[in-house]
Structure formats: C-alpha cells, structure tokens
Scaffold this motif. Structure first.
Motif, short mmCIF file in Angstrom:
data_model
loop_
_atom_site.label_atom_id
_atom_site.label_comp_id
_atom_site.label_asym_id
_atom_site.label_seq_id
_atom_site.Cartn_x
_atom_site.Cartn_y
_atom_site.Cartn_z
N GLN A 10 -20.16 -5.21 41.19
CA GLN A 10 -20.44 -6.67 41.03
C GLN A 10 -19.88 -7.60 42.70
O GLN A 10 -20.54 -7.97 43.28
CB GLN A 10 -19.89 -7.39 40.01
CG GLN A 10 -20.41 -8.89 40.01
CD GLN A 10 -21.88 -9.19 39.98
OE1 GLN A 10 -22.70 -8.49 39.38
NE2 GLN A 10 -22.35 -10.16 40.62
N ARG A 11 -18.72 -6.90 42.83
CA ARG A 11 -18.03 -7.68 43.90
C ARG A 11 -18.55 -7.26 45.53
O ARG A 11 -18.94 -7.95 46.39
CB ARG A 11 -16.53 -7.21 44.24
CG ARG A 11 -15.86 -8.06 43.19
CD ARG A 11 -14.27 -7.73 43.31
NE ARG A 11 -13.44 -8.39 42.18
CZ ARG A 11 -12.27 -8.11 41.91
NH1 ARG A 11 -11.65 -7.23 42.45
NH2 ARG A 11 -11.60 -8.94 41.11
N THR A 14 -21.97 -9.12 45.87
CA THR A 14 -21.63 -10.47 46.21
C THR A 14 -21.34 -10.68 47.58
O THR A 14 -21.84 -11.34 48.34
CB THR A 14 -20.37 -11.09 45.34
OG1 THR A 14 -20.70 -10.99 43.82
CG2 THR A 14 -20.13 -12.54 45.79
N ALA A 15 -20.39 -9.74 48.14
CA ALA A 15 -20.24 -9.56 49.54
C ALA A 15 -21.45 -9.22 50.38
O ALA A 15 -21.71 -9.77 51.56
CB ALA A 15 -19.30 -8.52 49.75
#
Length: 122
Positions: A10-11, A14-15
C-alpha cells in the motif's frame, strides 16, 4: 507477516502514485505535422569533432529540417540535406524541437554587394 506485506504494498502504491503525479505535471505530448520544420538534437560524443567544431562550441541542435512523414507515435522521417547521407533520416520525437519559420532568419545574399576581394561594407 502477510499483514506487513500488505502495508508495504500500500505504501509503495501511494509513493508510486505521488511520483506519477509529479511527472504528469511537466509532461507534454509532442506531435508534429507533415511539413512542419524542426531542429534535430545532436548527441555529443566526448573528444569527437562535429560539424567542424570540438568541445563547447559544438552545436547542440542543427537544422531546420522539414518533416516528410510520421512513422508511428514517436518517430518522424526528416528531409536531410545532401551532405548528410551517412545519417539515418528517422528520428524519435525526443530528439526534435519545433522551429517557427521566421523570414528574418534567412539572409538574402543577392542583396549583399561584395567587392572583388570578397569584402563588404554595412
């Protein structure tokens, strides 16, 4: 452990989305029509003389040349002069820059009066 993997994924998404939005703000799709005039970027090879000059004085762009044909989405066939037969005449759009024809860029050499010793006065 699978929960940690989901959080990392998920991170990363997002990035990736943030970086993609930064790139898209400055991106512009270049498209030229047949008959437009462009200048061509000359790739610099260190230590080689290009167009009679070496080092900093080497031109970065040459031209203007007329576009003869569009080949696909990113390639164009350019009308090169007779002295450049050794160069392939198909270029990617990233190597081209638009050129606006300006009649003031062209010097009418018939109006310049030269003396016998090939000198002139302004």
């Amino acid at each position: 452990m699978t929960e940690n993997v989901k959080i990392i994924q998920q991170r990363l998404k997002t990035a990736q989305g943030r970086q993609e939005s930064y790139v898209d703000q400055r991106r512009r799709d270049l498209e030229y029509k047949v008959g437009d005039h462009v200048i061509v970027k000359v790739t610099l090879i260190k230590g080689h003389a290009r167009f009679g000059k070496k080092g900093k004085l080497t031109p970065r762009y040459i031209g203007p040349f007329q576009i003869l044909e569009r080949l696909g989405h990113v390639a164009y066939r350019i009308a090169l002069p007779t002295g450049m037969e050794q160069v392939h005449n198909i270029f990617l759009v990233s190597m081209l820059r638009g050129y606006l024809r300006d009649p003031f860029h062209v010097i009418d050499y018939h109006r310049i009066a030269l003396d016998d010793d090939m000198m002139y006065e302004e």
